[in-house]
Design an enzyme around this catalytic site. Structure first.
Site, PDB file in Angstrom:
ATOM      1  N   CYS A  96       0.799  -1.228   0.000  1.00 28.48           N
ATOM      2  CA  CYS A  96       0.000   0.000   0.000  1.00 28.48           C
ATOM      3  C   CYS A  96       0.829   1.273   0.000  1.00 28.48           C
ATOM      4  CB  CYS A  96      -0.952  -0.007   1.195  1.00 28.48           C
ATOM      5  SG  CYS A  96      -2.107  -1.396   1.155  1.00 28.48           S
TER       6      CYS A  96
ATOM      7  N   HIS B 275      -2.524   8.335   5.929  1.00 28.73           N
ATOM      8  CA  HIS B 275      -2.850   7.026   5.370  1.00 28.73           C
ATOM      9  C   HIS B 275      -4.300   6.714   5.726  1.00 28.73           C
ATOM     10  CE1 HIS B 275      -2.110   3.112   3.701  1.00 28.73           C
ATOM     11  NE2 HIS B 275      -2.574   2.532   4.795  1.00 28.73           N
TER      12      HIS B 275
ATOM     13  N   GLU C 269      -0.603   5.429  13.306  1.00 27.75           N
ATOM     14  CA  GLU C 269      -0.291   6.643  12.558  1.00 27.75           C
ATOM     15  C   GLU C 269      -0.315   7.872  13.479  1.00 27.75           C
ATOM     16  OE1 GLU C 269      -1.756   8.628   8.334  1.00 27.75           O
ATOM     17  OE2 GLU C 269      -2.864   6.966   9.213  1.00 27.75           O
TER      18      GLU C 269
ATOM     19  N   LYS D  41      -9.320   8.628   1.955  1.00 26.22           N
ATOM     20  CA  LYS D  41      -9.873   7.279   1.828  1.00 26.22           C
ATOM     21  C   LYS D  41     -11.318   7.232   2.311  1.00 26.22           C
ATOM     22  CE  LYS D  41      -5.533   4.635   2.231  1.00 26.22           C
ATOM     23  NZ  LYS D  41      -4.585   5.733   2.519  1.00 26.22           N
TER      24      LYS D  41
ATOM     25  N   HIS E  53      -9.796   2.652  -0.355  1.00 26.97           N
ATOM     26  CA  HIS E  53      -8.376   2.289  -0.296  1.00 26.97           C
ATOM     27  C   HIS E  53      -8.033   1.459  -1.530  1.00 26.97           C
ATOM     28  CE1 HIS E  53      -4.483   1.232   0.874  1.00 26.97           C
ATOM     29  NE2 HIS E  53      -4.685   0.743   2.089  1.00 26.97           N
TER      30      HIS E  53
ATOM     31  N   PHE F 197       0.954  -3.382   4.235  1.00 28.45           N
ATOM     32  CA  PHE F 197       1.158  -4.733   4.739  1.00 28.45           C
ATOM     33  C   PHE F 197       2.533  -5.220   4.307  1.00 28.45           C
ATOM     34  CE2 PHE F 197      -3.652  -5.824   4.835  1.00 28.45           C
ATOM     35  CZ  PHE F 197      -3.750  -5.265   6.096  1.00 28.45           C
TER      36      PHE F 197
END
Length: 417
Positions: free
Chosen positions: A166, A306, A317, A338, A343, A402
């Site tokens: 990502c 994010h 975050e 997002k 996403h 990830f």
């Protein structure tokens, strides 16, 4: 050090299959999320996604090109065409033009569809290659996306696909930045694309319970930093930016959105899908990017988060911002787009950087939609519900992927750093 400017932007995103439609959608904070229409989602835990109503012919793609290219490559081509037209560039030396494209999952849709055909819906263990499409190899290798763009524009400089989950979109832009800084290219067609809305992708995220099961109210389902969030909403899309050596851009009288002033990436070496709650590695990446940009924490006027909408990520975050920015973290407006466009895995980093360039250019900070009841552990200014007007000279975008990927990128108003 050679300085790098952004001179063109192209976006294909849910609810906004062009740069201007995308910008209006995120400023309005109107989520483009619905029940999945690409296939029948009944039986899946998460049945919603941020889809794009994409017509290849609108972007000048011929039936032959549409047949050859996976959907994610079609997105990349549409964005690159828009970005190059926006830039107005006609490079004289194509040997100095390169491509850096990010993608997390590549041609997932084509590979899955063709397996269904070649195996007769999984009946045959040994698939019959005679029933597969003639362009199946191009779907297998993600590098075909960079090759398509290189051939289309006659770009004979460095070409690569970056795949870091990502953070692919941020890292592809970072790679392009470094190539220009090192003198390997003067112009880079840089960005990311992903089209992951397919049964196998939805099943993968269902298995780890990362996506939201809030299927009854799709538009309210993506809720970054909200106490009632239940996971992220899968999306699709692409963004391509034209990055150009600053003096090269000035010499041709280009309009400059901003400069790329800092980039850094780290790995957490911790867990395939887990994050350390202290946000250490992301904080280190942010601090490194600020150092490269020669900025102090209180110079940042906006952070594109994010903000995936999982408790693990949102809290990680928040901790990273506090670690990297100190007291300044409480004063800077932050938001997650997002909440509007979902996403889109590897693509989202470049889509968010397109938004950052437009924030500098247009003086508006997009909101975090659906943020009604903030998580007490996410206690920073996450710009709930309503956009704000503000002059912003420096923006930061942070991403987590990830596999432990942690990346940060800084844009600055031209001449402000």
């Amino acid at each position: 050090m050679r300085r790098v400017a952004v001179t063109g932007i192209g976006v294909v995103a849910p609810g906004g299959p062009s740069r201007e439609e995308f910008w209006q959608r995120i400023v309005d904070g109107k989520p483009a999320i619905r029940r999945i229409s690409a296939f029948e989602p009944s039986g899946y835990r998460s049945q919603i996604a941020a889809e794009i109503d994409f017509d290849p012919a609108r972007y000048g793609l011929t039936p032959r090109e549409t047949r050859r290219m996976d959907r994610f490559v079609q997105f990349a081509v549409a964005c690159a065409d828009e970005a190059l037209a926006d830039s107005g560039i006609e490079p004289a030396d194509r040997d100095r033009v390169g491509v850096s494209l990010g993608s997390a999952v590549g041609a997932t849709i084509t590979l899955e569809d063709e397996y269904v055909v070649a195996s007769d819906h999984g009946r045959d263990w040994v698939v019959d290659h005679r029933h597969a499409m003639p362009f199946l190899y191009q779907a297998l290798v993600p590098s075909s996306a960079a090759a398509e763009l290189s051939v289309r524009y006659g770009a004979r400089g460095p070409a690569a696909v970056v795949s870091t989950g990502c953070t692919s979109g941020i890292d592809a832009l970072g790679h392009a930045l470094q190539l220009i800084q090192d003198g390997e290219a003067d112009v880079m067609i840089a960005g990311a694309a992903d089209a992951p809305i397919s049964p196998i992708t939805v099943a993968c995220f269902d298995a780890i319970r990362a996506t939201t099961p809030s299927n009854d109210d799709p538009e309210q389902a993506s809720r970054p930093f909200d106490n009632d969030r239940r996971g992220f909403v899968l999306g699709e899309g692409a963004a391509v930016l034209v990055l150009e050596e600053l003096e090269h851009a000035r010499a041709r009288g280009a309009d400059i959105y901003c400069e790329v002033s800092g980039y850094a990436a780290r790995a957490n070496g911790f867990h395939m899908t887990g994050l350390r709650p202290d946000g250490f590695e992301l904080g280190v990446a942010i601090a490194d990017a600020l150092d490269q940009a020669t900025l102090n924490p209180d110079d940042i006027g906006y952070i594109s988060a994010h903000g995936s909408g999982t408790k693990q990520n949102d809290r990680h975050e928040t901790a990273a911002y506090k670690r990297a920015l100190g007291d300044a973290a409480r004063d800077v407006p932050i938001s997650s787009i997002k909440s509007v466009v979902g996403h889109s895995l590897g693509a989202i980093g470049s889509i968010e950087m397109a938004a950052c360039a437009l924030v500098i250019d247009r003086g508006v900070i997009p909101p975090t939609a659906n943020l009604h009841t903030p998580d007490p552990e996410c206690d920073l200014d996450y710009t709930p519900l309503v956009a704000r007007e503000a002059r912003v000279d420096h923006v930061l975008s942070a991403g987590s992927g990830f596999g432990g990927f942690q990346s940060a990128l800084v844009f600055s108003r031209a001449g402000a750093s």
